[in-house]
Design an enzyme around this catalytic site. Structure first.
Site, PDB file in Angstrom:
ATOM      1  N   ASP A 100      35.837  27.858 -15.131  1.00 20.03           N
ATOM      2  CA  ASP A 100      36.056  28.176 -13.718  1.00 20.03           C
ATOM      3  C   ASP A 100      37.492  28.588 -13.380  1.00 20.03           C
ATOM      4  O   ASP A 100      37.987  28.328 -12.275  1.00 20.03           O
ATOM      5  CB  ASP A 100      35.597  27.016 -12.826  1.00 20.03           C
ATOM      6  CG  ASP A 100      34.081  27.033 -12.673  1.00 20.03           C
ATOM      7  OD1 ASP A 100      33.513  28.142 -12.644  1.00 20.03           O
ATOM      8  OD2 ASP A 100      33.474  25.957 -12.592  1.00 20.03           O
ATOM      9  N   ASP A 160      27.063  31.745 -12.276  1.00 19.47           N
ATOM     10  CA  ASP A 160      28.271  31.578 -11.454  1.00 19.47           C
ATOM     11  C   ASP A 160      29.487  32.278 -12.073  1.00 19.47           C
ATOM     12  O   ASP A 160      30.398  32.718 -11.374  1.00 19.47           O
ATOM     13  CB  ASP A 160      28.639  30.096 -11.278  1.00 19.47           C
ATOM     14  CG  ASP A 160      27.452  29.160 -11.166  1.00 19.47           C
ATOM     15  OD1 ASP A 160      26.373  29.506 -11.678  1.00 19.47           O
ATOM     16  OD2 ASP A 160      27.600  28.081 -10.572  1.00 19.47           O
ATOM     17  N   GLY A 218      16.265  30.203 -20.771  1.00 24.94           N
ATOM     18  CA  GLY A 218      16.918  29.898 -19.515  1.00 24.94           C
ATOM     19  C   GLY A 218      16.588  28.471 -19.082  1.00 24.94           C
ATOM     20  O   GLY A 218      15.553  27.921 -19.477  1.00 24.94           O
ATOM     21  N   THR A 220      17.613  25.460 -15.653  1.00 21.88           N
ATOM     22  CA  THR A 220      18.424  25.210 -14.468  1.00 21.88           C
ATOM     23  C   THR A 220      19.282  23.976 -14.670  1.00 21.88           C
ATOM     24  O   THR A 220      19.013  23.151 -15.539  1.00 21.88           O
ATOM     25  CB  THR A 220      17.563  25.057 -13.200  1.00 21.88           C
ATOM     26  OG1 THR A 220      18.390  25.316 -12.069  1.00 21.88           O
ATOM     27  CG2 THR A 220      16.948  23.657 -13.073  1.00 21.88           C
ATOM     28  N   SER A 348      24.972  19.884  -4.892  1.00 21.66           N
ATOM     29  CA  SER A 348      24.011  19.608  -5.963  1.00 21.66           C
ATOM     30  C   SER A 348      22.978  18.624  -5.462  1.00 21.66           C
ATOM     31  O   SER A 348      23.309  17.473  -5.159  1.00 21.66           O
ATOM     32  CB  SER A 348      24.728  19.001  -7.166  1.00 21.66           C
ATOM     33  OG  SER A 348      25.424  19.995  -7.867  1.00 21.66           O
ATOM     34  N   SER A 351      16.782  16.747  -8.312  1.00 22.91           N
ATOM     35  CA  SER A 351      15.319  16.776  -8.209  1.00 22.91           C
ATOM     36  C   SER A 351      14.751  16.163  -9.485  1.00 22.91           C
ATOM     37  O   SER A 351      15.493  15.951 -10.451  1.00 22.91           O
ATOM     38  CB  SER A 351      14.836  18.228  -8.064  1.00 22.91           C
ATOM     39  OG  SER A 351      14.707  18.818  -9.338  1.00 22.91           O
TER      40      SER A 351
HETATM   41  N1  GLY Z   1      29.755  27.009  -9.479  1.00 25.84           N
HETATM   42  C1  GLY Z   1      29.131  25.784  -9.156  1.00 25.84           C
HETATM   43  C2  GLY Z   1      28.330  25.827  -7.928  1.00 25.84           C
HETATM   44  O1  GLY Z   1      28.073  26.895  -7.371  1.00 25.84           O
HETATM   45  O2  GLY Z   1      27.922  24.759  -7.488  1.00 25.84           O
END
Ligand code: GLY
Length: 387
Positions: A100, A160, A218, A220, A348, A351
Site C-alpha cells: 500500500d 485495490d 480468485g 475474497t 471490513s 461474514s
Molecule cells: N484497500 C483496503 C480496502 O479497501 O479496505
C-alpha cells in the site's frame, strides 16, 4: 441511461460541500497534526493514531485538498509536518511490508511535492516506490499484496493495488528510470487479465502458482463470499481501470472500464450508494459502503478526459448523481455529529464466508472522506492528480 430521474449535484452544492470539508479539516488540525486519523471512526468520531497503518496518507491528502480549496497556511504547515513523518516512516521501515505504498505516499508526499515542491515529499515517495517494487514477483508478473514473499498462502494480488501503481509511474517520470513503470505495466496487465470475471464483476484477490506463476484461483477477503462482488473492490476496479488507461494508453482498458462501471451501476440500490457488497440491495438489512460511491465517481471523472464527447457526458452525469446522493444523505453537515466528512462507510464486515477482521462497519473511514473531497475537487476545477 440508468437513474434517469436522480438529481445531479450543482456547482453551488459542490462549493458548499468543499467549504464544510475544509472547515472540518481545519477544526481537526490540533488533534491530528503529529497524529493521524484512525482508518475508521467509532460512533462517527476518529481517534488519533501513530503513522503506522495503510490508511494514514488519506488524512494528509485531505489536508492538501483543503489547502488547494482555501489556501490556509495552517494546512500547508501541517502537511509539511506530516511529510516529515512519512519520510521517517519509510526510512525506518515502519509497517511498510505490504503493497500500500501508493495509498500512503501519493496523496501525502507526491501531493506535497506537486503542490509546494516539498523535497522531503519527493525523497519519501521515491523510497516508497523502491519499497513497492521490492514486492514484485517476476515469475507471476505481479506485486504481492500482503505477507511474507515466500508464503504460498499470500502468493496473490488484490484489485485495490491498481491505485498503488501511479506512484511507480510518477517515480519513473521523476528519476528517469523505467524500472518502476515496467513493473507497474506488468502488474496492471496480470491484474486485468485475471481479476475481472466474464460478467465484469471482480474478484477481490487472485492467487497464482508459486512455482510456475500460472493463474490459480480468485478468492475474497473483504467481500461477502468468493463469488460475490465486494462493492469497494468493484469501485477500485473502476478507478483502477481509468488510471490503467491513463498510464498505459491501452485502448482495451476503455472497454474494461465501461463494463466494470456498468456492473457497478446495475447493482446499486435506489439512492445509488452501494451496500458493502453488490450482492445486497434495497430491503436487505446490511450496511452501506459510501466510500465506494466516491471512489467510483473519481474513476468516472478521470476517465471522461479520454472519452468521446457523448460518452463523457453520460459518465459525468453518473458521477454527479452519485455525489448528489452522498451530499444529500451521507455527508456530515454538523461537526457535533462527527469529526469526519462522510457517514455510513464499511471497512471490513465479517461474514461466514470471508476472512476479514470485523471493523469500521457503518462508520466514517479515512479513504471515504478523502475520495469524497477528491471527487468534489474534480467537479470544481481541472484538478492535477496526486495519483
Ligand atoms: N484497500 C483496503 C480496502 O479497501 O479496505
Amino acid at each position: 441511461m440508468l437513474y434517469e430521474n436522480m438529481p445531479m449535484i450543482t456547482d453551488r452544492e459542490v462549493n458548499e460541500a468543499l467549504r464544510f470539508c475544509a472547515e472540518q479539516i481545519i477544526r481537526n488540525l490540533p488533534e491530528f497534526t503529529y497524529k493521524f486519523q484512525n482508518a475508521y471512526s467509532e460512533n462517527n468520531f476518529y481517534k488519533p493514531i501513530e503513522n503506522n497503518d495503510w490508511t494514514t496518507g488519506f488524512w494528509t491528502g485531505e489536508i492538501w485538498l483543503a489547502y488547494e480549496y482555501c489556501g490556509d497556511e495552517r494546512l500547508k504547515r501541517v502537511g509539511e509536518i506530516q511529510i516529515e513523518s512519512f519520510l521517517h516512516r519509510i526510512d525506518e521501515k515502519i509497517v511498510v511490508d505490504h503493497h500500500d505504498m501508493g495509498f500512503l505516499y501519493s496523496p501525502s508526499c507526491v501531493a506535497g511535492y506537486k503542490l509546494i515542491g516539498s523535497k522531503a515529499g519527493r525523497e519519501a515517495a521515491i523510497k516508497a516506490a523502491d519499497q513497492l517494487i521490492s514486492r514484485y514477483h517476476p515469475v507471476g508478473e505481479f506485486i504481492q499484496a500482503w505477507g511474507a514473499m515466500d508464503a504460498p498462502e499470500n502468493y496473490r494480488l488484490i484489485i485495490d493495488c491498481l491505485l498503488n501503481l501511479p506512484l511507480l509511474y510518477w517515480a519513473s517520470e521523476e528519476t528517469g528510470d523505467n524500472k518502476y513503470r515496467n513493473i507497474a505495466e506488468k502488474h496492471i496487465h496480470t491484474t486485468i487479465k485475471n481479476i475481472i470475471r466474464e460478467d465484469y464483476s471482480t474478484w477481490h484477490t487472485f492467487f497464482f502458482d508459486m512455482k510456475t506463476g500460472a493463474p490459480d484461483h480468485g478468492a475474497t477477503c473483504q467481500g461477502y463470499r468468493d463469488g460475490s462482488a465486494w462493492a469497494r473492490g468493484q469501485a477500485w476496479g473502476i478507478y483502477g481501470s481509468a488510471l490503467a488507461y491513463k498510464y498505459t494508453g491501452r485502448k482495451e482498458y476503455m472497454n474494461i472500464f465501461k463494463n466494470v462501471t456498468g456492473y457497478f451501476l446495475e447493482h446499486l440500490p435506489k439512492d445509488m450508494v452501494p451496500f458493502w457488497d453488490l450482492e445486497f440491495t434495497d430491503g436487505d438489512d446490511q450496511p452501506r459502503d459510501s466510500s465506494s460511491a466516491s471512489i467510483a465517481a473519481c474513476g468516472m471523472l478521470e476517465m471522461i478526459k479520454y472519452m468521446e464527447k457523448e460518452d463523457a457526458a453520460i459518465y459525468k452525469k453518473y458521477a454527479m448523481k452519485l455525489m448528489k446522493s452522498l451530499y444529500d444523505n451521507y455527508a456530515v453537515k454538523d461537526e457535533r455529529v462527527s469529526n469526519g466528512l462522510v457517514l455510513h462507510s464499511t471497512y471490513s464486515n465479517h461474514s461466514p464466508y470471508n476472512t476479514c477482521h470485523h471493523c469500521g462497519v457503518d462508520e466514517c473511514n479515512s479513504w471515504g472522506d478523502y475520495f469524497y473531497m477528491e471527487a468534489l475537487t474534480r467537479l470544481q476545477k481541472d484538478w492535477v492528480l496526486y495519483w
